[in-house]
Design an enzyme around this catalytic site. Structure first.
Site, PDB file in Angstrom:
ATOM      1  CE1 TYR A  93       9.025   5.366   2.919  1.00  0.00           C
ATOM      2  CE2 TYR A  93       7.338   7.062   2.896  1.00  0.00           C
ATOM      3  CZ  TYR A  93       7.922   5.968   3.489  1.00  0.00           C
ATOM      4  OH  TYR A  93       7.407   5.467   4.654  1.00  0.00           O
ATOM      5  NE  ARG A 106       0.763  13.929  -0.852  1.00  0.00           N
ATOM      6  CZ  ARG A 106       0.572  15.173  -0.429  1.00  0.00           C
ATOM      7  NH1 ARG A 106       0.567  16.154  -1.288  1.00  0.00           N
ATOM      8  NH2 ARG A 106       0.398  15.422   0.852  1.00  0.00           N
ATOM      9  N   PRO A 161       0.787  -1.228   0.000  1.00  0.00           N
ATOM     10  CG  PRO A 161      -0.177  -1.155   2.097  1.00  0.00           C
ATOM     11  CD  PRO A 161       0.482  -2.093   1.138  1.00  0.00           C
ATOM     12  CG  ASN A 162      -0.243   4.410   1.185  1.00  0.00           C
ATOM     13  OD1 ASN A 162      -1.175   4.998   0.635  1.00  0.00           O
ATOM     14  ND2 ASN A 162      -0.346   3.874   2.372  1.00  0.00           N
ATOM     15  CG  HIS A 216      11.230  -2.639   4.450  1.00  0.00           C
ATOM     16  ND1 HIS A 216       9.874  -2.452   4.323  1.00  0.00           N
ATOM     17  CD2 HIS A 216      11.402  -3.823   5.064  1.00  0.00           C
ATOM     18  CE1 HIS A 216       9.247  -3.487   4.855  1.00  0.00           C
ATOM     19  NE2 HIS A 216      10.153  -4.337   5.313  1.00  0.00           N
ATOM     20  CG  ASN A 245       8.394  -2.241   0.269  1.00  0.00           C
ATOM     21  OD1 ASN A 245       7.828  -2.362   1.358  1.00  0.00           O
ATOM     22  ND2 ASN A 245       9.064  -1.155  -0.063  1.00  0.00           N
ATOM     23  NE  ARG A 249      10.553   5.526   8.540  1.00  0.00           N
ATOM     24  CZ  ARG A 249       9.603   5.480   7.610  1.00  0.00           C
ATOM     25  NH1 ARG A 249       9.668   4.576   6.648  1.00  0.00           N
ATOM     26  NH2 ARG A 249       8.597   6.329   7.643  1.00  0.00           N
ATOM     27  CB  ALA A 290       1.563   0.145   6.287  1.00  0.00           C
ATOM     28  CD  GLU A 313      10.227  -7.682   5.420  1.00  0.00           C
ATOM     29  OE1 GLU A 313      10.014  -8.804   5.899  1.00  0.00           O
ATOM     30  OE2 GLU A 313      10.223  -6.649   6.109  1.00  0.00           O
TER      31      GLU A 313
HETATM   32  O1  CA2 Z   1      10.699   1.687   3.737  1.00  0.00           O
HETATM   33  C1  CA2 Z   1       9.822   1.053   3.165  1.00  0.00           C
HETATM   34  O2  CA2 Z   1       9.944   0.587   2.034  1.00  0.00           O
HETATM   35  C2  CA2 Z   1       8.452   0.854   3.851  1.00  0.00           C
HETATM   36  O3  CA2 Z   1       7.972  -0.442   3.492  1.00  0.00           O
HETATM   37  C3  CA2 Z   1       7.545   1.947   3.321  1.00  0.00           C
HETATM   38  C4  CA2 Z   1       6.164   1.938   3.985  1.00  0.00           C
HETATM   39  C5  CA2 Z   1       6.294   1.957   5.502  1.00  0.00           C
HETATM   40  O4  CA2 Z   1       5.009   1.830   6.099  1.00  0.00           O
HETATM   41  C6  CA2 Z   1       7.184   0.825   6.011  1.00  0.00           C
HETATM   42  O5  CA2 Z   1       7.314   0.947   7.402  1.00  0.00           O
HETATM   43  C7  CA2 Z   1       8.570   0.912   5.367  1.00  0.00           C
HETATM   44  C8  CA2 Z   1       5.353   3.141   3.546  1.00  0.00           C
HETATM   45  C9  CA2 Z   1       5.159   3.256   2.075  1.00  0.00           C
HETATM   46  C10 CA2 Z   1       4.472   4.564   1.806  1.00  0.00           C
HETATM   47  O6  CA2 Z   1       4.923   5.037   0.565  1.00  0.00           O
HETATM   48  C11 CA2 Z   1       4.654   6.345   0.268  1.00  0.00           C
HETATM   49  C12 CA2 Z   1       5.245   6.826  -0.873  1.00  0.00           C
HETATM   50  C13 CA2 Z   1       5.061   8.129  -1.229  1.00  0.00           C
HETATM   51  C14 CA2 Z   1       4.258   8.948  -0.472  1.00  0.00           C
HETATM   52  C15 CA2 Z   1       3.657   8.469   0.663  1.00  0.00           C
HETATM   53  C16 CA2 Z   1       3.848   7.142   1.051  1.00  0.00           C
END
Ligand code: CA2
Length: 145
Positions: free
Chosen positions: A22, A17, A9-10, A101, A75, A108, A78, A99
């Site tokens: 990121y 964003r 997700p996201n 990230h 990946n 974090r 969340a 996996e």
């Molecule tokens: O570091 C990573 O790859 C994560 O999997 C990213 C997740 C986070 O919840 C994990 O703890 C670590 C969040 C992805 C959200 O991606 C976004 C990208 C652009 C704008 C907003 C969110």
């Protein structure tokens, strides 16, 4: 060798964003780079990319990978920190999984330090931004060939 690359997700919002957290690259940039890297590693590697914001869709995709894919790079975003369902799906298909990230989840918030997914994987890469996907493919390829 067929590898399924799953993003949770996201991650479809990458480059759109929060670039300060990121990065400014998009998910498509990551996929294109990984596609080129796979070709340079071994011309017989086939990649399929899948992104979903829905836990059940990710579970379905993993279940459907049985007898079709040799390895999975995921990946879970969340869902890393919440999803027993995705962890169970990986265990049930018994496909070697890595996996990834983008960020170093251990630097974090405390709630990101636990992964339900990692114990079902042959390895984890965290903290190397988009290069982590290539590192994951390198490791998975070495484990499968
Ligand atoms: O570091 C990573 O790859 C994560 O999997 C990213 C997740 C986070 O919840 C994990 O703890 C670590 C969040 C992805 C959200 O991606 C976004 C990208 C652009 C704008 C907003 C969110």
């Amino acid at each position: 060798m067929k590898i399924l690359v799953i993003n949770g997700p996201n991650l479809n919002m990458l480059g759109i964003r929060e670039p300060q957290i990121y990065g400014s690259y998009t998910l498509e940039d990551i996929e294109n780079e990984l596609f080129e890297y796979a070709k340079s590693l071994d011309g017989s590697i086939e990649l399929e990319f899948f992104q979903s914001n829905f836990e059940g869709e990710i579970v379905d995709k993993i279940q459907n990978a049985l007898n079709k894919f040799d390895g999975i790079i995921i990946n879970p975003a969340a869902y890393t920190h919440t999803s027993v369902a995705i962890a169970d799906a990986i265990a049930s298909v018994n496909i070697k999984t890595v996996e990834v990230h983008l960020s170093n989840i251990f630097l974090r918030e405390e709630f990101r330090h636990n992964s339900f997914i990692a114990p079902k994987c042959i390895g984890q890469v965290a903290g190397f931004s988009k290069d982590g996907y290539k590192m994951a493919l390198f490791g998975l390829y070495g484990a499968l060939k």
